[in-house]
Design a protein around this motif. Structure first.
Motif, mmCIF file in Angstrom:
data_model
loop_
_atom_site.group_PDB
_atom_site.id
_atom_site.type_symbol
_atom_site.label_atom_id
_atom_site.label_comp_id
_atom_site.label_asym_id
_atom_site.label_seq_id
_atom_site.Cartn_x
_atom_site.Cartn_y
_atom_site.Cartn_z
ATOM 1 N N GLN A 22 -16.474 10.984 -33.463
ATOM 2 C CA GLN A 22 -15.635 10.332 -32.463
ATOM 3 C C GLN A 22 -16.477 9.586 -31.436
ATOM 4 O OE1 GLN A 22 -11.801 10.361 -32.025
ATOM 5 N NE2 GLN A 22 -12.578 10.213 -34.108
ATOM 6 N N THR A 70 -3.914 17.693 -29.607
ATOM 7 C CA THR A 70 -4.736 16.650 -28.996
ATOM 8 C C THR A 70 -5.155 15.602 -30.026
ATOM 9 O OG1 THR A 70 -6.788 17.856 -29.431
ATOM 10 C CG2 THR A 70 -5.660 18.311 -27.337
ATOM 11 N N GLN A 76 -7.236 14.394 -25.069
ATOM 12 C CA GLN A 76 -5.932 13.932 -24.607
ATOM 13 C C GLN A 76 -4.826 14.564 -25.453
ATOM 14 O OE1 GLN A 76 -5.465 9.637 -24.096
ATOM 15 N NE2 GLN A 76 -7.694 9.443 -23.975
ATOM 16 N N TYR A 82 -11.740 11.826 -23.921
ATOM 17 C CA TYR A 82 -10.836 11.034 -24.767
ATOM 18 C C TYR A 82 -10.212 11.882 -25.867
ATOM 19 C CZ TYR A 82 -9.655 7.998 -28.729
ATOM 20 O OH TYR A 82 -9.032 7.414 -29.794
ATOM 21 N N ARG A 127 -8.164 15.017 -30.911
ATOM 22 C CA ARG A 127 -9.177 15.587 -31.810
ATOM 23 C C ARG A 127 -8.547 16.452 -32.897
ATOM 24 N NH1 ARG A 127 -10.265 20.892 -30.601
ATOM 25 N NH2 ARG A 127 -9.704 21.612 -28.506
ATOM 26 N N LYS A 170 -17.464 11.114 -21.674
ATOM 27 C CA LYS A 170 -16.338 10.187 -21.778
ATOM 28 C C LYS A 170 -15.572 10.414 -23.089
ATOM 29 C CE LYS A 170 -17.036 5.989 -20.372
ATOM 30 N NZ LYS A 170 -17.467 4.559 -20.306
ATOM 31 N N VAL A 171 -16.306 10.628 -24.173
ATOM 32 C CA VAL A 171 -15.665 10.830 -25.475
ATOM 33 C C VAL A 171 -14.993 12.195 -25.543
ATOM 34 C CG1 VAL A 171 -16.078 11.004 -27.964
ATOM 35 C CG2 VAL A 171 -17.201 9.206 -26.630
ATOM 36 N N VAL A 181 -12.564 1.983 -29.263
ATOM 37 C CA VAL A 181 -11.903 2.243 -27.978
ATOM 38 C C VAL A 181 -12.574 1.474 -26.852
ATOM 39 C CG1 VAL A 181 -11.161 4.036 -26.360
ATOM 40 C CG2 VAL A 181 -11.232 4.526 -28.814
ATOM 41 N N ASP A 182 -13.875 1.589 -26.743
ATOM 42 C CA ASP A 182 -14.675 0.811 -25.785
ATOM 43 C C ASP A 182 -15.747 0.093 -26.593
ATOM 44 O OD1 ASP A 182 -15.889 -0.240 -23.554
ATOM 45 O OD2 ASP A 182 -16.772 1.654 -22.866
ATOM 46 N N TYR A 222 -15.559 5.764 -30.872
ATOM 47 C CA TYR A 222 -15.155 5.333 -29.530
ATOM 48 C C TYR A 222 -15.812 4.010 -29.167
ATOM 49 C CZ TYR A 222 -14.094 5.761 -24.525
ATOM 50 O OH TYR A 222 -13.633 5.544 -23.249
#
Length: 605
Positions: free
Chosen positions: A115, A443, A377, A374, A445, A370-371, A123-124, A119
């Motif tokens: 992930q 989540t 969530q 993420y 994950r 940060k990951v 994502v970014d 990411y």
């Protein structure tokens, strides 16, 4: 000390003609000289020793961390993973051998698999204006890699992401058999030559030739079709190794994203061998060592005799994910006006024996946090807990969930069209026996753990007869087990080394798999809506792009008509489905569509 520097711009974004200066050599100093007396001679014999360290199949692992379970990585063998651990091992070897007497290379599959890597691709993304530096580039630059071969998974996110990653690396990405589709010239540097300085005599010139996997042409067809072609490793090695020798290379090392077994997982769709490293060593003279990748196995030291010269070539593969570090040791002797390899060997070092390097941890702590935030969530809830622990031998609700999402997605996509009236079937594999959907909050994950690969969804047309052959092929996964005796699940699956991801459970039909029967005669009672499947009936088959492109060499599907395809990952589709539903209840989609039997008796009642 550095005498020269490789210029990345030479190959960036174009199919440059390759000549003597194509990959611009990086020169690295080194002093490891021993003297001895030759036979009957008064002059001292010049000797020099150096080491080349290697990693492969890092797959986005910087830390010893599992983002799908949100805890430190561990497995039954207590392996550790990640570049932070590798960095500590590299530092140890450099201290022991002398920094100037070592090189560090990689054999590919770097930017996909966790992930963390996802990411920064999706994502970014690193390709965004003023986007971030990829964590793998940051870590590998800090550790001081000298070169890396391209892996097939480097192409998963498309060429722009790969090119941006290449731009961010302080070392070349090598691919002698990644060619422009029109000019047939390399679109990445084929090789790099390093110079190791010795106290006397000529510098030692070490050539690293990078070879990638020809399966890219089918696995990532959507990204490379019409742009790049990937001929066989043996063919390209035979072209480049003599050139490297003629350019003065004293030592030739191949970094090959290709296993050593001589087998292929995509059948006869390409005229090239997928796992060709052993064949390269055997057929192409002039190679001293091969860093092997792609197969995710550990080979500490393996010698292959070259059929042309009779000389031994040493092969080593350091497992995967940063679990091991290969160390090739070379002893050279000065004879007839040049350096010659007198002895070459290899070993692997285990990363679980060392701590993570604090400098790498500090460098990427922010990205890691940060990951982690993420993937944690919450996207919904589940009525009950579901697990893949027994999914390789039972029809489990957690695999039914994947098939339900895929079926609903394809049905919705085909609504109102020419194929809307056809029944939709779906295939899914157990990618990890540790995946779970917990009771209560679900989540990102949790959902992503069901699908760790960046596969996308397609819809293909199959007949009933083709479906039967497809299922028979899938059922090879089970070890033939006589009726009446006990069944040991630890020995039941993965016949002939078939991995879990190459066993498919198909939803929308019902069938038994009689594991007492030989391969090819195991599917019993194949039915649709309670009636035997007519061989001529047409079905829409929801299938991932890896399988549809020939991955696993399943019959018929790669040549079947495509009626729809999605560009989004199946993983994201599952996450979106859970978000939309809000609550996951297996009672709404789970059923027993297949079971293992022996002569009509269920193996697991």
């Amino acid at each position: 000390m550095a005498l020269d520097r490789w210029d990345r711009r030479t190959f960036l974004g174009r199919s440059a003609a390759v000549g003597a200066g194509a990959a611009g050599a990086v020169m690295v100093g080194g002093e490891a000289l021993a003297h001895g007396r030759g036979h009957g001679e008064g002059r001292p014999v010049k000797r020099y020793s150096f080491s080349v360290m290697g990693t492969t199949d890092l797959h986005g692992n910087v830390f010893n961390w599992d983002y799908f379970t949100d805890r430190e990585y561990d497995d039954t063998a207590h392996n550790d993973i990640g570049l932070a651990k590798i960095s500590t091992l590299v530092d140890q070897v450099r201290r022991e051998k002398g920094r100037r007497n070592t090189l560090l290379i990689d054999a590919g599959d770097t930017i996909q698999g966790t992930q963390l890597s996802y990411y920064y691709a999706k994502v970014d993304p690193i390709t965004a204006r003023r986007g971030p530096v990829h964590p793998m580039a940051k870590a590998m630059n800090a550790i001081g890699y000298d070169a890396a071969a391209l892996g097939n998974h480097e192409f998963n996110y498309g060429i722009p992401v790969l090119r941006k990653f290449e731009e961010q690396c302080d070392f070349p990405l090598l691919g002698a058999n990644a060619l422009d589709a029109k000019s047939l010239r390399p679109v990445f540097p084929p090789y790099v030559i390093k110079r190791l300085r010795t106290p006397c005599g000529r510098d030692v010139r070490v050539a690293v030739l990078g070879l990638t996997n020809p399966g890219i042409a089918i696995w990532d067809k959507a990204h490379v079709a019409g742009k790049m072609v990937f001929p066989g490793l043996e063919e390209q090695a035979a072209k480049w190794v003599p050139r490297l020798r003629s350019m003065g290379a004293d030592v030739v090392i191949v970094s090959a994203h290709s296993g050593s077994s001589g087998t292929s997982s995509y059948g006869d769709q390409l005229p090239y061998v997928e796992n060709a490293a052993g064949l390269v060593a055997e057929q192409v003279p002039g190679i001293d060592a091969i860093l092997v990748g792609h197969a995710h196995v550990e080979i500490a030291e393996h010698f292959v005799v070259n059929k042309v010269t009779g000389k031994r070539v040493v092969l080593s593969e350091p497992a995967k994910w940063g679990q091991r570090l290969t160390v090739f040791d070379f002893d050279l002797v000065w004879e007839k006006g040049r350096w010659a390899v007198e002895r070459a060997g290899s070993q692997v070092l285990n990363s679980n024996a060392v701590p993570e390097d604090p400098k790498v941890v500090s460098l990427l702590r922010r990205e890691h946090r940060k990951v982690v935030a993420y993937v944690n969530q919450v996207i919904g809830t589940s009525v009950v807990a579901m697990s893949t622990a027994e999914a390789p031998w039972r029809d489990e609700p957690i695999i039914d969930l994947i098939n339900q999402v895929q079926t609903e997605t394809v049905v919705a996509a085909l609504a109102g069209g020419a194929y809307a009236g056809l029944p939709v079937l779906s295939q899914a594999s157990c990618f990890s026996r540790a995946a779970e959907i917990p009771a209560g909050e679900v989540t990102i994950r949790d959902a992503a753990g069901l699908y760790p690969f960046e596969n996308t969804l397609e819809a293909r047309l199959l007949t009933g007869a083709q479906l039967k052959e497809y299922l028979e092929y899938s059922a090879r996964y089970y070890v033939r087990t006589a009726a009446g005796g006990p069944v040991d699940t630890a020995k039941l699956t993965n016949a002939d080394g078939i991995p879990d991801y190459n066993y498919d459970a198909v939803s929308g039909v019902t069938y038994d798999i009689d594991i007492s029967q030989p391969v090819g005669s195991r599917i019993v009672g194949l039915s649709f809506e309670g009636r035997p499947v007519d061989p001529a009936t047409r079905f829409v088959f929801a299938v991932n792009n890896y399988r549809a492109s020939g991955g696993g060499a399943f019959p018929h599907v790669a040549g079947a008509e495509q009626v729809w395809a999605d560009s989004d990952e199946i993983r994201n589709t599952i996450i979106g489905w859970v978000r939309e539903k809000g609550s996951v209840d297996p009672a709404e989609f789970a059923s027993v569509g297949w079971r293992l039997t022996r002569e009509g008796v269920p193996v697991f009642p």
